[in-house]
Design a protein around this motif. Sequence first.
Motif, mmCIF file in Angstrom:
data_model
loop_
_atom_site.group_PDB
_atom_site.id
_atom_site.type_symbol
_atom_site.label_atom_id
_atom_site.label_comp_id
_atom_site.label_asym_id
_atom_site.label_seq_id
_atom_site.Cartn_x
_atom_site.Cartn_y
_atom_site.Cartn_z
ATOM 1 N N GLU A 20 0.843 -1.185 0.000
ATOM 2 C CA GLU A 20 0.000 0.000 0.000
ATOM 3 C C GLU A 20 0.884 1.242 0.000
ATOM 4 O O GLU A 20 1.917 1.280 0.652
ATOM 5 N N VAL A 21 0.484 2.256 -0.758
ATOM 6 C CA VAL A 21 1.238 3.490 -0.878
ATOM 7 C C VAL A 21 0.515 4.576 -0.096
ATOM 8 O O VAL A 21 -0.703 4.700 -0.175
ATOM 9 N N TYR A 22 1.278 5.345 0.662
ATOM 10 C CA TYR A 22 0.722 6.439 1.456
ATOM 11 C C TYR A 22 1.254 7.752 0.902
ATOM 12 O O TYR A 22 2.454 7.902 0.699
ATOM 13 N N CYS A 23 0.355 8.699 0.665
ATOM 14 C CA CYS A 23 0.734 9.992 0.111
ATOM 15 C C CYS A 23 0.277 11.116 1.035
ATOM 16 O O CYS A 23 -0.830 11.061 1.571
ATOM 17 N N PRO A 24 1.115 12.151 1.200
ATOM 18 C CA PRO A 24 0.712 13.300 2.016
ATOM 19 C C PRO A 24 -0.171 14.255 1.201
ATOM 20 O O PRO A 24 0.098 14.496 0.024
ATOM 21 N N TYR A 25 -1.205 14.756 1.822
ATOM 22 C CA TYR A 25 -2.117 15.711 1.189
ATOM 23 C C TYR A 25 -2.342 16.888 2.131
ATOM 24 O O TYR A 25 -2.376 16.721 3.342
ATOM 25 N N ARG A 26 -2.526 18.071 1.535
ATOM 26 C CA ARG A 26 -2.902 19.249 2.312
ATOM 27 C C ARG A 26 -4.333 19.606 1.938
ATOM 28 O O ARG A 26 -4.707 19.570 0.781
ATOM 29 N N VAL A 27 -5.121 19.949 2.945
ATOM 30 C CA VAL A 27 -6.518 20.323 2.722
ATOM 31 C C VAL A 27 -6.542 21.717 2.107
ATOM 32 O O VAL A 27 -5.974 22.655 2.670
ATOM 33 N N THR A 49 -11.104 16.294 -4.508
ATOM 34 C CA THR A 49 -10.982 17.676 -4.977
ATOM 35 C C THR A 49 -10.709 18.658 -3.841
ATOM 36 O O THR A 49 -10.315 19.782 -4.091
ATOM 37 N N ALA A 50 -10.887 18.228 -2.608
ATOM 38 C CA ALA A 50 -10.637 19.096 -1.452
ATOM 39 C C ALA A 50 -9.185 19.015 -0.988
ATOM 40 O O ALA A 50 -8.780 19.755 -0.097
ATOM 41 N N LEU A 51 -8.408 18.100 -1.607
ATOM 42 C CA LEU A 51 -7.027 17.884 -1.185
ATOM 43 C C LEU A 51 -6.061 18.127 -2.336
ATOM 44 O O LEU A 51 -6.416 17.967 -3.496
ATOM 45 N N VAL A 52 -4.843 18.495 -1.985
ATOM 46 C CA VAL A 52 -3.773 18.609 -2.974
ATOM 47 C C VAL A 52 -2.589 17.791 -2.451
ATOM 48 O O VAL A 52 -2.242 17.881 -1.272
ATOM 49 N N ARG A 53 -2.035 16.959 -3.320
ATOM 50 C CA ARG A 53 -0.920 16.131 -2.879
ATOM 51 C C ARG A 53 0.299 17.001 -2.627
ATOM 52 O O ARG A 53 0.607 17.905 -3.392
ATOM 53 N N GLU A 54 0.993 16.701 -1.544
ATOM 54 C CA GLU A 54 2.143 17.498 -1.153
ATOM 55 C C GLU A 54 3.271 16.561 -0.731
ATOM 56 O O GLU A 54 3.142 15.831 0.232
ATOM 57 N N GLY A 55 4.361 16.562 -1.469
ATOM 58 C CA GLY A 55 5.489 15.704 -1.124
ATOM 59 C C GLY A 55 5.427 14.358 -1.804
ATOM 60 O O GLY A 55 4.554 14.088 -2.628
ATOM 61 N N GLN A 56 6.359 13.493 -1.432
ATOM 62 C CA GLN A 56 6.508 12.177 -2.036
ATOM 63 C C GLN A 56 5.655 11.120 -1.349
ATOM 64 O O GLN A 56 5.487 11.161 -0.132
ATOM 65 N N CYS A 57 5.161 10.194 -2.131
ATOM 66 C CA CYS A 57 4.432 9.044 -1.579
ATOM 67 C C CYS A 57 5.450 8.021 -1.104
ATOM 68 O O CYS A 57 6.582 7.999 -1.561
ATOM 69 N N ARG A 58 5.033 7.163 -0.168
ATOM 70 C CA ARG A 58 5.920 6.112 0.342
ATOM 71 C C ARG A 58 5.132 4.825 0.543
ATOM 72 O O ARG A 58 3.920 4.853 0.702
ATOM 73 N N SER A 59 5.838 3.728 0.549
ATOM 74 C CA SER A 59 5.209 2.419 0.760
ATOM 75 C C SER A 59 5.150 2.091 2.220
ATOM 76 O O SER A 59 5.948 2.493 3.002
#
Length: 113
Positions: free
Chosen positions: A48-55, A103-113
């Motif tokens: 599973e990949v986890y990605c950081p998002y900012r609201v 649509t309420a989130l924007v990805r920020e930074g690198q995703c990780r496993s």
Amino acid sequence: MSRARGITLACALAAALTTATVTTATADSHITGPAARSPQAGSAAAAEVYCPYRVKADSTPVRSAARPTAPIVGSLAKGQLVTGSTTSNGFIKIGTAKWVVGTALVREGQCRS
């Protein structure tokens, strides 16, 4: 060209096309979209990949399921940082039974496993 040779060539071509189609379908079943996206729910990803998002939206509702009519179980404030793991129906999973519309989130930074 003899009829038997024509049939043999047609069968060989059909077999090659079928194999190519199956190989492509198998490879594509693991593709979930551009690398910037999280894996789709139910995909056959190895990890599973986890990605950081900012609201990016004001007071964003958190829902119990990945659908707009699911009960609201909380909310997120603009600027809050969350981690999303999968996407489904335009929603991003941010925890157990916690989904936010993408649509309420924007990805920020690198995703990780």
